[in-house]
Design an enzyme around this catalytic site. Structure first.
Site, PDB file in Angstrom:
ATOM      1  CG  PHE A 122      -1.862   1.039   1.451  1.00  0.00           C
ATOM      2  CD1 PHE A 122      -3.042   1.051   0.720  1.00  0.00           C
ATOM      3  CD2 PHE A 122      -1.666   2.032   2.403  1.00  0.00           C
ATOM      4  CE1 PHE A 122      -4.013   2.034   0.937  1.00  0.00           C
ATOM      5  CE2 PHE A 122      -2.628   3.018   2.621  1.00  0.00           C
ATOM      6  CZ  PHE A 122      -3.799   3.011   1.879  1.00  0.00           C
ATOM      7  CB  SER A 131      -0.188  13.263   9.802  1.00  0.00           C
ATOM      8  OG  SER A 131       0.516  12.493  10.749  1.00  0.00           O
ATOM      9  CD  GLN A 337      11.439   0.590  35.779  1.00  0.00           C
ATOM     10  OE1 GLN A 337      11.762   0.888  34.634  1.00  0.00           O
ATOM     11  NE2 GLN A 337      12.103   1.027  36.831  1.00  0.00           N
ATOM     12  CB  ILE A 338       8.787  -6.295  35.849  1.00  0.00           C
ATOM     13  CG1 ILE A 338       7.580  -5.505  36.377  1.00  0.00           C
ATOM     14  CG2 ILE A 338       8.861  -7.691  36.481  1.00  0.00           C
ATOM     15  CD1 ILE A 338       6.220  -6.089  36.020  1.00  0.00           C
ATOM     16  CD  GLU A 364      -2.281  -0.272   9.162  1.00  0.00           C
ATOM     17  OE1 GLU A 364      -3.483  -0.315   9.424  1.00  0.00           O
ATOM     18  OE2 GLU A 364      -1.666  -1.200   8.615  1.00  0.00           O
ATOM     19  CB  THR A 366       0.636   9.608  14.636  1.00  0.00           C
ATOM     20  OG1 THR A 366      -0.265  10.681  14.328  1.00  0.00           O
ATOM     21  CG2 THR A 366       1.772   9.587  13.635  1.00  0.00           C
TER      22      THR A 366
HETATM   23  N1  COS Z   1     -14.238   6.452   5.541  1.00  0.00           N
HETATM   24  C1  COS Z   1     -14.793   6.986   4.417  1.00  0.00           C
HETATM   25  N2  COS Z   1     -14.582   8.255   4.024  1.00  0.00           N
HETATM   26  C2  COS Z   1     -13.815   9.037   4.808  1.00  0.00           C
HETATM   27  C3  COS Z   1     -13.212   8.559   5.992  1.00  0.00           C
HETATM   28  C4  COS Z   1     -13.464   7.209   6.351  1.00  0.00           C
HETATM   29  N3  COS Z   1     -12.933   6.684   7.455  1.00  0.00           N
HETATM   30  N4  COS Z   1     -12.484   9.531   6.552  1.00  0.00           N
HETATM   31  C5  COS Z   1     -12.630  10.629   5.778  1.00  0.00           C
HETATM   32  N5  COS Z   1     -13.431  10.317   4.721  1.00  0.00           N
HETATM   33  C6  COS Z   1     -13.872  11.212   3.653  1.00  0.00           C
HETATM   34  C7  COS Z   1     -14.589  12.415   4.249  1.00  0.00           C
HETATM   35  O1  COS Z   1     -15.961  12.127   4.427  1.00  0.00           O
HETATM   36  C8  COS Z   1     -14.365  13.472   3.202  1.00  0.00           C
HETATM   37  O2  COS Z   1     -15.285  13.269   2.159  1.00  0.00           O
HETATM   38  P1  COS Z   1     -15.854  14.538   1.297  1.00  0.00           P
HETATM   39  O3  COS Z   1     -14.678  15.085   0.528  1.00  0.00           O
HETATM   40  O4  COS Z   1     -16.892  13.934   0.407  1.00  0.00           O
HETATM   41  O5  COS Z   1     -16.404  15.525   2.281  1.00  0.00           O
HETATM   42  C9  COS Z   1     -12.974  13.163   2.667  1.00  0.00           C
HETATM   43  O6  COS Z   1     -12.739  11.773   2.982  1.00  0.00           O
HETATM   44  C10 COS Z   1     -11.894  14.011   3.305  1.00  0.00           C
HETATM   45  O7  COS Z   1     -11.971  13.819   4.700  1.00  0.00           O
HETATM   46  P2  COS Z   1     -11.371  14.875   5.723  1.00  0.00           P
HETATM   47  O8  COS Z   1     -11.868  16.236   5.380  1.00  0.00           O
HETATM   48  O9  COS Z   1     -11.621  14.364   7.113  1.00  0.00           O
HETATM   49  O10 COS Z   1      -9.805  14.805   5.382  1.00  0.00           O
HETATM   50  P3  COS Z   1      -8.597  15.564   6.058  1.00  0.00           P
HETATM   51  O11 COS Z   1      -7.597  15.779   5.005  1.00  0.00           O
HETATM   52  O12 COS Z   1      -9.053  16.739   6.842  1.00  0.00           O
HETATM   53  O13 COS Z   1      -8.015  14.566   7.186  1.00  0.00           O
HETATM   54  C11 COS Z   1      -7.110  12.583   8.150  1.00  0.00           C
HETATM   55  C12 COS Z   1      -8.096  13.261   7.195  1.00  0.00           C
HETATM   56  C13 COS Z   1      -6.142  13.487   8.872  1.00  0.00           C
HETATM   57  C14 COS Z   1      -7.946  11.845   9.170  1.00  0.00           C
HETATM   58  C15 COS Z   1      -6.381  11.616   7.226  1.00  0.00           C
HETATM   59  O14 COS Z   1      -5.553  12.331   6.350  1.00  0.00           O
HETATM   60  C16 COS Z   1      -5.581  10.549   7.923  1.00  0.00           C
HETATM   61  O15 COS Z   1      -6.129   9.546   8.375  1.00  0.00           O
HETATM   62  N6  COS Z   1      -4.252  10.754   7.995  1.00  0.00           N
HETATM   63  C17 COS Z   1      -3.352   9.754   8.507  1.00  0.00           C
HETATM   64  C18 COS Z   1      -2.914   8.892   7.377  1.00  0.00           C
HETATM   65  C19 COS Z   1      -2.320   7.632   7.853  1.00  0.00           C
HETATM   66  O16 COS Z   1      -2.905   6.893   8.627  1.00  0.00           O
HETATM   67  N7  COS Z   1      -1.130   7.369   7.362  1.00  0.00           N
HETATM   68  C20 COS Z   1      -0.456   6.166   7.756  1.00  0.00           C
HETATM   69  C21 COS Z   1       0.262   5.590   6.627  1.00  0.00           C
HETATM   70  S1  COS Z   1      -0.702   4.628   5.617  1.00  0.00           S
HETATM   71  S2  COS Z   1      -0.266   2.826   6.282  1.00  0.00           S
END
Ligand code: COS
Length: 385
Positions: A122, A131, A337-338, A364, A366
Site C-alpha cells: 500500500f 499524516s 522495568q520489572i 496506520e 499516529t
Molecule cells: N471512511 C470513508 N470516508 C472518509 C473517511 C473514512 N474513514 N475519513 C474521511 N473520509 C472522507 C470524508 O468524508 C471526506 O469526504 P468529502 O470530501 O466527500 O467531504 C474526505 O474523505 C476528506 O476527509 P477529511 O476532510 O476528514 O480529510 P482531512 O484531510 O481533513 O483529514 C485525516 C483526514 C487526517 C484523518 C487523514 O488524512 C488521515 O487519516 N491521515 C493519517 C494517514 C495515515 O494513517 N497514514 C499512515 C500511513 S498509511 S499505512
C-alpha cells in the site's frame, strides 16, 4: 461469512500452536538477522495466513472482522515482523481492491493475494506527505488510455517483495485535496518503477520498508480501483478503518505476551530473599497492565462486532487504535522495568518487544491523528445537532 464455531476454534488453535512452537523460538534469530526464513513464509502461506480476510470465493478464509481480531491477538503473541510478512495481504494491500475494486480487479488479484503467490503493498505515504494524507503529490496525468505516474512513496512495507501496489496518486488539482486523489493498482516490474534501499529501523526487524519511486510509469486506466477517478482518498480511509482495528488486535496480542513475560519473571527472579512478584510495587505494574489489556481487548472485540453488523465505526476504530497502541507501549515499559537491568539486554524478549511496540503508535495513523479523528467527529456531530 462467519466460519462455524468448531472450524474457527480449530483455526485459532492452529495459529496459537504455530506461534508458540514455530515462531517464538525464531524471534531472536529474526531480530539478529533482520530476515524471516523463506521456509517460514511458505508455511504461513500453507496455513492460509495471507488470505485471512479475503473472501472464500477468491481463495481466502474470509474471516469476519470479529474473527480477524481474535486471530490477530494470537498472532500478536510473537514478534510483529512475522505478521508483517502477510499483514499487507490481509490488510492495506488487499482491502482497497476488496472494498472498492471492480469484479475484474478482484478476480485478477485477490486469489493470488490470498494464496500468498503475490504480495500486495500500500503506497500512500510520501517524503512530504505523512499524516496529511490528502496532500498526496505523486502525480497521475492522463495520456490516452493510460495515466503516467511520477513521484516517490516512502516507508512502504513489503515493497521489495510486492507484486502489486495500491498507489494513491493525484489525478486532480492540489486544491481538491483528497477529492483529487485516485487509487491505482500498479504491478511490480512496470517500466520506470524503482525501489529504494531498505531502511534501517529501530525494531520489527525482519519486516522491511523502502521507497517506491515512479518515473513516468504508465498505468492503464482499467487499473484505477473501482474504475473511478477522485475517490482514492476515501478508499484509503476505509482501508485504514479496518487496518486500525487489526493493528489494535495485534497490540493486545503483544500486550498479553508482555504480561506473561512480566508474571513469569516475577516468580522466577528473587531479591531481598523472595520472589519479586511478592512485592506490591511489582504487583501494581502487573495489575495495571492486565487492566489495560482487558480494556483494550474488550474495546476492539466490541468494535469489530459492530463493524460486522454494518455500522460505521471509523471513530471507534480510532479510539481502539489510540488506546491499544498507547496501552501496549506502557505495558512494554513496565515489562522492561520489572526485568530491571535484564530488560535492557537483548537475550530477553521484552527488550525486543519494547522496540517493536514503538512503531504501533506511528503507522496506520499516529496517536495524534487518531485523537484528531475522534475529536473532530464528536464536534461535527454536536454542530449538526
Ligand atoms: N471512511 C470513508 N470516508 C472518509 C473517511 C473514512 N474513514 N475519513 C474521511 N473520509 C472522507 C470524508 O468524508 C471526506 O469526504 P468529502 O470530501 O466527500 O467531504 C474526505 O474523505 C476528506 O476527509 P477529511 O476532510 O476528514 O480529510 P482531512 O484531510 O481533513 O483529514 C485525516 C483526514 C487526517 C484523518 C487523514 O488524512 C488521515 O487519516 N491521515 C493519517 C494517514 C495515515 O494513517 N497514514 C499512515 C500511513 S498509511 S499505512
Amino acid at each position: 461469512m462467519t466460519l462455524d464455531p468448531e472450524t474457527f476454534d480449530q483455526l485459532l488453535e492452529t495459529v496459537r500452536r504455530f506461534v508458540r512452537e514455530r515462531l517464538i523460538p525464531l524471534e531472536q534469530d529474526v531480530d539478529a538477522n533482520d530476515r524471516i526464513p523463506d521456509e517460514v513464509i511458505n508455511e504461513m502461506k500453507d496455513l492460509g495466513f495471507f488470505g485471512l480476510s479475503i473472501p472464500a470465493e477468491y481463495g481466502g478464509l474470509g474471516l469476519t472482522m470479529s474473527e480477524e481480531v481474535r486471530v490477530g491477538q494470537e498472532l500478536g503473541y510473537t514478534a510483529p515482523a512475522f505478521r508483517s510478512a502477510f499483514g499487507t495481504n490481509v490488510g492495506i494491500g488487499s482491502q482497497g481492491i476488496l472494498i472498492d475494486g471492480t469484479e475484474a480487479q478482484k478476480e485478477k488479484y485477490l486469489p493470488k493475494l490470498a494464496s500468498g503467490e503475490m504480495v500486495g503493498s500500500f503506497a500512500l505515504t510520501e517524503p512530504d506527505v505523512g499524516s496529511d494524507a490528502a496532500s498526496v503529490k505523486t502525480s497521475a496525468k492522463r495520456d490516452g488510455d493510460h495515466y503516467i505516474l511520477n513521484g516517490t512513496k516512502r516507508f512502504i512495507t513489503n515493497a521489495a517483495r510486492a507484486g502489486v501496489f495500491t498507489v494513491m496518486a493525484r489525478t486532480g488539482t492540489t486544491e481538491e485535496k483528497g477529492r483529487g486523489v485516485s487509487a491505482f493498482l500498479v504491478e511490480a516490474g512496470s517500466p520506470g518503477l524503482e525501489l529504494g534501499s531498505p531502511e534501517k529501523k529501530m525494531g520489527q526487524k525482519g519486516a522491511h520498508v523502502c521507497d517506491v519511486i515512479f518515473n513516468d510509469v504508465a498505468v492503464h486506466k482499467d487499473q484505477i480501483i473501482g474504475g473511478v477517478e477522485g475517490v482514492g482518498f476515501k478508499t484509503a480511509m476505509k482501508v485504514l478503518d479496518r487496518g486500525r482495528l487489526h493493528m489494535s488486535s495485534i497490540s493486545m496480542g503483544m500486550a498479553k505476551r508482555l504480561i506473561d513475560e512480566q508474571v513469569n519473571y516475577s516468580v522466577e527472579r528473587k531479591q531481598f530473599g523472595q520472589e519479586i512478584g511478592e512485592f506490591q510495587l511489582i504487583q501494581a505494574m502487573i495489575a495495571d497492565s492486565q487492566t489495560e489489556y482487558l480494556a483494550g481487548k474488550s474495546m476492539v472485540e466490541a468494535t469489530a462486532a459492530r463493524y460486522d453488523a454494518g455500522e460505521k465505526v471509523s471513530t471507534d476504530a480510532s479510539c481502539c487504535k489510540l488506546f491499544c497502541t498507547e496501552a501496549v507501549g506502557r505495558i512494554a515499559d513496565r515489562a522492561v522495568q520489572i526485568h530491571g537491568g535484564a530488560g535492557y539486554i537483548s537475550d530477553y524478549a521484552v527488550e525486543r518487544f519494547y522496540r517493536d511496540v514503538r512503531l504501533l503508535r506511528l503507522y496506520e495513523g499516529t496517536s495524534q491523528i487518531q485523537q484528531l479523528v475522534i475529536a473532530r467527529s464528536l464536534i461535527r456531530e454536536a454542530k449538526a445537532g
